[in-house]
Design an enzyme around this catalytic site. Structure first.
Site, PDB file in Angstrom:
ATOM      1  N   SER A  59       0.822  -1.201   0.000  1.00 22.95           N
ATOM      2  CA  SER A  59       0.000   0.000   0.000  1.00 22.95           C
ATOM      3  C   SER A  59       0.862   1.258   0.000  1.00 22.95           C
ATOM      4  CB  SER A  59      -0.964  -0.040   1.190  1.00 22.95           C
ATOM      5  OG  SER A  59      -1.979   0.928   1.069  1.00 22.95           O
ATOM      6  N   GLU A 115     -10.055  -3.775  -5.866  1.00 23.40           N
ATOM      7  CA  GLU A 115      -9.626  -2.653  -5.030  1.00 23.40           C
ATOM      8  C   GLU A 115      -9.439  -1.369  -5.829  1.00 23.40           C
ATOM      9  OE1 GLU A 115      -5.591  -2.617  -3.403  1.00 23.40           O
ATOM     10  OE2 GLU A 115      -5.284  -4.592  -4.318  1.00 23.40           O
ATOM     11  N   HIS A 124      -7.874  -5.317  -0.108  1.00 25.61           N
ATOM     12  CA  HIS A 124      -6.608  -4.595  -0.225  1.00 25.61           C
ATOM     13  C   HIS A 124      -5.576  -5.221   0.724  1.00 25.61           C
ATOM     14  CE1 HIS A 124      -3.961  -1.131  -0.674  1.00 25.61           C
ATOM     15  NE2 HIS A 124      -4.010  -0.886   0.620  1.00 25.61           N
TER      16      HIS A 124
END
Length: 351
Positions: free
Chosen positions: A189, A292, A322
Site C-alpha cells: 500500500s 480494489e 486490499h
C-alpha cells in the site's frame, strides 16, 4: 484590478493542471498481465469482519482520537497470531525497526520491508503476519523499518528513513556489521509506494541496487486519476469506506489538499512513483486485487515500467481485499500469494 484577478486565476489553473495533475496517463490503461481465476475462499468473510471491526473501533471519533484508534487497531492485528519467526531489535545506532528471522534463514540475504497504513498508521508490529511469511519464502532476514508518519512528521522524513535504512542494511545484518549478498525491497500500500520510490532513488544515487522489489497493492499515483479509484469504491471493503467519500470531491481540490498536507505536488515522483523515470529498475513483482481502488494504479505502473524496459510482473487476484497478504491464517489466497513471491525470487536468482 480585474486583469490582475484574471491573471491570478489563470496562474492557479495552469499550476493545477500542469504541476499538480501532471501528464494524462490514460494510455497506460492496458491489461496485459496474468490474472488468477477463482471465487474467493470462505475465509474471506472472516477477513471482512476484521475490517468491519477496524471501522467500528474508530466510529464516532474525530481527529487525533480517531487516528490513535486506527493505529491501535492495526497493531492489534498481530495479537493471537502464530508466528515462526524471531522478532529482534536492531541494536544501538541502527534505524528504528525490527529484524524478522524465520528459522534457519541466511542473515546475508536481506529484505527491507516498508509497511502500509496510508503514511499515517502501521508499524513493524502491525505487519508481522506479512514479514513472518516473507522471511520464510525469501530465506532472508527481513528488516521492517519504523519510518516517521504523518501528520507528526513530514512525508519526506518518512521517505528519508527508508533511504537510510536501506543503506544501513547493505552493510548490517541481524548479527552486526556484515555485507549483504542478496537484497530486496518490499512494501504494501503506502509502503509499496515508498518501496517503488526507493528503488528509483537508489538508481539515481548510484548505490548498489536491490536485487528485487515487491509491491503489494501499492499506491503509485496520488493524482487519483486512474479509473479504478472511482469505479471500485463499492467493491473495495477496506479503502472504499475510508476514502470513497473523497472521490466525490473534485480532483483539483484534492490535489491542492495533498499539496498542502504533504508539502509536495501529488504528481511528484516522490509521492507518485508512476510519474517518475522507470528505466533501469530491478526485477519488480506487483500483486493487486481486481476489486480494489488501487487496481489501475498498479496496472499503469507495471505498463509504464514494461514500456521503459524494466523487468516487471503484475499478478491480479480476483475479489481480494486490499493487501490480503495480511491474513495468511484466514485466506488460502494469501498463502498462494506468498508462494508466488517465493517463486519470483527463485526465478530472478536463476536468471
Amino acid at each position: 484590478m480585474i486583469w490582475f484577478v484574471l491573471a491570478l486565476l489563470l496562474l492557479i489553473v495552469l499550476v493545477t493542471v500542469l504541476v499538480l495533475r501532471g501528464e494524462n496517463l490514460a494510455h497506460l490503461d492496458r491489461d496485459d498481465f496474468p490474472k488468477q481465476e477463482y471465487t474467493p475462499s470462505p475465509g474471506h468473510n472472516q477477513v471482512l469482519e476484521t475490517i468491519r471491526d477496524m471501522s467500528r473501533s474508530a466510529r464516532g471519533l474525530r481527529g487525533k482520537a480517531r487516528l490513535m484508534a486506527l493505529r491501535k487497531h492495526m497493531d492489534n492485528l498481530s495479537e493471537g497470531r502464530k508466528f515462526v519467526s524471531e522478532f529482534r531489535p536492531p541494536g544501538a545506532n541502527a534505524p528504528k525497526g525490527e529484524w524478522v528471522l524465520a528459522p534457519g534463514v541466511n542473515p546475508r540475504r536481506r529484505v527491507l520491508y516498508i509497511h502500509g497504513g496510508a503514511w499515517v498508521a502501521g508499524s513493524p508490529l502491525s505487519h508481522r503476519t506479512i514479514t513472518d511469511r516473507l522471511s520464510q519464502v525469501a530465506n532472508a532476514a527481513v528488516f521492517t523499518v519504523d519510518y516517521r508518519l504523518l501528520p507528526e512528521h513530514r512525508y519526506r522524513e518518512g521517505l528519508r528513513d527508508c533511504q537510510e535504512a536501506y543503506q544501513w542494511m547493505l552493510g548490517h545484518g541481524p548479527d552486526g556489521p556484515e555485507p549483504a549478498e542478496f537484497v530486496a525491497v518490499a512494501g504494501d500500500s503506502a509502503g509499496g509506494s515508498h518501496a517503488l520510490v526507493l528503488i528509483a532513488w537508489i538508481r539515481d544515487q548510484g548505490l548498489r541496487q536491490a536485487d528485487a522489489a515487491i509491491a503489494l497493492s501499492p499506491s503509485t499515483d496520488l493524482t487519483l486519476t486512474a479509473p479504478s479509484n472511482r469505479l471500485n469504491v463499492k467493491s473495495d471493503p477496506l479503502l472504499g469506506p475510508t476514502f470513497g467519500s473523497l472521490m466525490r470531491v473534485p480532483l483539483p481540490v484534492l490535489w491542492w489538499l495533498s499539496f498542502f498536507g504533504m508539502r509536495l505536488s501529488p504528481s511528484s515522483p516522490q509521492a507518485s512513483p508512476l510519474r517518475g523515470n522507470l528505466e533501469n529498475l530491478p526485477p519488480t513483482l506487483i500483486h493487486v486485487s481486481d476489486s480494489e481502488m488501487l487496481l489501475d494504479n498498479a496496472r499503469r505502473y507495471a505498463n509504464k515500467a514494461k514500456d521503459a524496459g524494466s523487468p516487471v510482473e503484475l499478478k491480479t487476484w480476483p475479489g481480494m481485499v486490499h493487501v490480503w497478504h495480511m491474513f495468511p491464517d484466514f485466506l488460502p489466497e494469501a498463502e498462494e500469494a506468498f508462494e508466488h513471491i517465493g517463486d519470483f525470487l527463485r526465478r530472478i536468482e536463476q536468471d
